[in-house]
Design an enzyme around this catalytic site. Structure first.
Site, PDB file in Angstrom:
ATOM      1  N   LYS A 144       0.845  -1.209   0.000  1.00 28.82           N
ATOM      2  CA  LYS A 144       0.000   0.000   0.000  1.00 28.82           C
ATOM      3  C   LYS A 144       0.875   1.252   0.000  1.00 28.82           C
ATOM      4  CE  LYS A 144      -3.947  -2.346   1.962  1.00 28.82           C
ATOM      5  NZ  LYS A 144      -4.926  -2.586   3.012  1.00 28.82           N
ATOM      6  N   ASP A 162     -10.967   3.306   3.926  1.00 27.65           N
ATOM      7  CA  ASP A 162     -11.437   1.920   3.890  1.00 27.65           C
ATOM      8  C   ASP A 162     -12.961   1.858   3.710  1.00 27.65           C
ATOM      9  OD1 ASP A 162      -9.603  -0.214   4.060  1.00 27.65           O
ATOM     10  OD2 ASP A 162      -9.215   0.162   6.196  1.00 27.65           O
ATOM     11  N   GLN A 190      -4.918  -1.279   9.462  1.00 28.40           N
ATOM     12  CA  GLN A 190      -4.960  -2.620   8.877  1.00 28.40           C
ATOM     13  C   GLN A 190      -5.615  -3.607   9.844  1.00 28.40           C
ATOM     14  OE1 GLN A 190      -4.040  -3.129   5.740  1.00 28.40           O
ATOM     15  NE2 GLN A 190      -4.205  -5.351   5.673  1.00 28.40           N
TER      16      GLN A 190
HETATM   17  N1  LUD Z   1      -7.589  -4.219   6.571  1.00 26.48           N
HETATM   18  C1  LUD Z   1      -7.599  -4.948   4.299  1.00 26.48           C
HETATM   19  N2  LUD Z   1      -7.045  -6.459   6.038  1.00 26.48           N
HETATM   20  C2  LUD Z   1      -6.924  -7.580   5.120  1.00 26.48           C
HETATM   21  N3  LUD Z   1      -2.958  -9.907  -2.925  1.00 26.48           N
HETATM   22  C3  LUD Z   1      -6.471  -5.944   2.375  1.00 26.48           C
HETATM   23  C4  LUD Z   1      -5.555  -7.525   0.717  1.00 26.48           C
HETATM   24  C5  LUD Z   1      -4.103  -6.949  -1.121  1.00 26.48           C
HETATM   25  N4  LUD Z   1      -8.217  -2.068   7.079  1.00 26.48           N
HETATM   26  C6  LUD Z   1      -8.018  -3.028   6.184  1.00 26.48           C
HETATM   27  O1  LUD Z   1      -5.930  -4.905   1.974  1.00 26.48           O
HETATM   28  O2  LUD Z   1      -8.403  -3.448   2.705  1.00 26.48           O
HETATM   29  C7  LUD Z   1      -8.095  -3.683   3.890  1.00 26.48           C
HETATM   30  N5  LUD Z   1      -8.278  -2.753   4.869  1.00 26.48           N
HETATM   31  N6  LUD Z   1      -7.312  -5.975   3.411  1.00 26.48           N
HETATM   32  N7  LUD Z   1      -6.329  -7.191   1.847  1.00 26.48           N
HETATM   33  C8  LUD Z   1      -7.052  -8.137   2.659  1.00 26.48           C
HETATM   34  C9  LUD Z   1      -7.637  -7.360   3.792  1.00 26.48           C
HETATM   35  C10 LUD Z   1      -7.397  -5.204   5.655  1.00 26.48           C
HETATM   36  C11 LUD Z   1      -5.451  -8.851   0.333  1.00 26.48           C
HETATM   37  C12 LUD Z   1      -4.673  -9.206  -0.760  1.00 26.48           C
HETATM   38  C13 LUD Z   1      -3.999  -8.247  -1.486  1.00 26.48           C
HETATM   39  C14 LUD Z   1      -4.872  -6.589  -0.043  1.00 26.48           C
HETATM   40  C15 LUD Z   1      -3.135  -8.605  -2.649  1.00 26.48           C
HETATM   41  O3  LUD Z   1      -2.612  -7.736  -3.327  1.00 26.48           O
HETATM   42  C16 LUD Z   1      -2.171 -10.386  -4.021  1.00 26.48           C
HETATM   43  C17 LUD Z   1      -3.098 -10.938  -5.098  1.00 26.48           C
HETATM   44  O4  LUD Z   1      -4.216 -11.374  -4.755  1.00 26.48           O
HETATM   45  O5  LUD Z   1      -2.643 -10.994  -6.252  1.00 26.48           O
HETATM   46  C18 LUD Z   1      -1.288 -11.524  -3.577  1.00 26.48           C
HETATM   47  C19 LUD Z   1      -0.375 -11.158  -2.459  1.00 26.48           C
HETATM   48  C20 LUD Z   1      -0.686 -12.015  -1.251  1.00 26.48           C
HETATM   49  O6  LUD Z   1       0.264 -12.583  -0.704  1.00 26.48           O
HETATM   50  O7  LUD Z   1      -1.862 -12.083  -0.844  1.00 26.48           O
END
Ligand code: LUD
Ligand code: NAP
Length: 314
Positions: free
Chosen positions: A53, A120, A97
């Site tokens: 991020k 968020d 997060q």
């Molecule tokens: N908390 C999120 N907790 C978890 N995967 C994310 C997420 C990018 N406050 C708050 O960002 O929006 C949020 N706000 N979340 N998440 C999950 C959740 C939070 C999950 C996966 C990915 C953000 C991501 O980029 C990659 C993909 O799917 O290609 C793979 C990388 C990996 O190891 O998951």
């Protein structure tokens, strides 16, 4: 065979559009949007997401403020941090997060964030706005899913049957509200739902946000459906190696779907791109400037199926 929706490419395109809007905010209004991300504890997956991020925020030309707090942080200490960030003019977006350590009340923390900085979209005011069809900040993951769905089906989703598997406040419920606002007929399902397979079989759109590896089977999917897999599950294979899989049995579902998101490379990258877009939106709202990227309406007409085209948002 289904088209595989290239979330990574769409996310890169959205980040490019956000970057162009940031550049304009800097030259025209002398504003550099800033995002504060707070991570409590050292969960390895959370660290990966939070690092990503910050990096993407800087790449789009925005300021990124990273705060790492130990898992012994008290709720009062975290609330004090949020108060300081609410008052900091350089911070336009605040993200804490999740998950938080067990001793901290998540809703108390989320609802302490200034709703105008709640990138968020989890604050009860933003959740309420979405539920009542008013403009606000929309949760990043379901917003990214909506854009991916529209990239396949176009902007008009009226009358489509949508089945959402999962009813969390961060994915399932806001996804249902977004699709309802887009005139879909929405069914929200969860762990007590009976006949999930039969409900899915009627869906033109399936969004799986469960957290159970490959739970959604290919035979549940209607021919020609759009399947969005939100799940991120780390599994260990029989040879001991680790693999990331979604909530959908991808190969089986791809045989019936019109289009399907992969894991990784589907919804995940869109979550981060939508966070950047929300940060620009928040900065604009705080300065009474009309934002451009996807606001309002939630149109995907600048977001064509070809991720390589370099069209600008309309
Ligand atoms: N908390 C999120 N907790 C978890 N995967 C994310 C997420 C990018 N406050 C708050 O960002 O929006 C949020 N706000 N979340 N998440 C999950 C959740 C939070 C999950 C996966 C990915 C953000 C991501 O980029 C990659 C993909 O799917 O290609 C793979 C990388 C990996 O190891 O998951
Ligand atoms: P959550 O809060 O754990 O919610 C899971 C939901 O699934 C609950 O509503 C639960 O029902 C339901 N469920 C559990 N077992 C079920 C079953 N057998 N049949 C039907 N429904 C069932 O999870 P979440 O935060 O929404 O996340 C879901 C998944 O998406 C996780 O894998 C998470 O890592 C991933 N995720 C990915 C992103 C991304 O950007 N790609 C973002 C957020 C989350 P009850 O309500 O009845 O318990």
């Amino acid at each position: 065979m289904a088209t595989i929706i290239d979330g990574k490419a769409y996310a890169a395109k959205l980040r490019e559009q956000v970057g162009a809007e940031v550049a304009e905010l800097k030259t025209k209004h002398k504003i550099t949007p800033g995002l504060a991300v707070v991570l409590v504890g050292a969960d390895p997956a959370s660290e990966i997401y939070v690092n990503s991020k910050g990096k993407m925020c800087r790449e789009a030309g925005m300021e990124s403020f990273d705060f790492r707090m130990p898992d012994t942080t008290t709720e009062a200490e975290l609330l004090a941090k949020i108060k300081a960030l609410n008052e900091d003019k350089k911070v336009n977006g605040i993200l804490v997060q999740l998950p938080l350590p067990k001793h901290i009340n998540e809703s108390a923390v989320i609802n302490a964030i200034d709703p105008l900085k709640d990138v968020d979209g989890f604050h009860v005011i933003n959740a309420g706005k979405l539920a009542t069809g008013q403009q606000g900040l929309v949760p990043c993951t379901p917003f990214g899913c909506l854009l991916l769905i529209k990239s396949v089906l176009g902007d008009d989703l009226s009358g489509k049957n949508a089945v959402i598997i999962g009813r969390s406040n961060i994915v399932g419920k806001p996804m249902a509200n977004l699709l309802l606002n887009a005139n879909c007929t929405v069914t929200i399902t969860h762990s007590r739902t009976k006949n999930l397979a039969e409900l899915c079989a009627r869906a033109h759109i399936v969004v799986a946000a469960v957290g159970k590896p490959e739970m959604v089977k290919g035979e549940w999917i209607k021919n020609g459906a759009v399947v969005i897999d939100v799940g991120i599950n780390r599994i260990t294979l029989s040879d001991g190696s680790k693999k990331l899989v979604g909530d959908v049995a991808f190969a089986e579902a791809a045989e019936r779907a019109k289009a399907i998101t992969p894991v990784p490379g589907g919804v995940g990258p869109m979550t981060i791109a939508c966070l950047l877009s929300n940060t620009v939106k928040a900065a604009c709202l705080q300065h009474n400037i009309q934002p451009q990227v996807f606001y309002p309406p939630y149109s995907s007409d600048c977001f064509t199926i070809s991720p390589n085209s370099s069209s600008k948002p309309k």
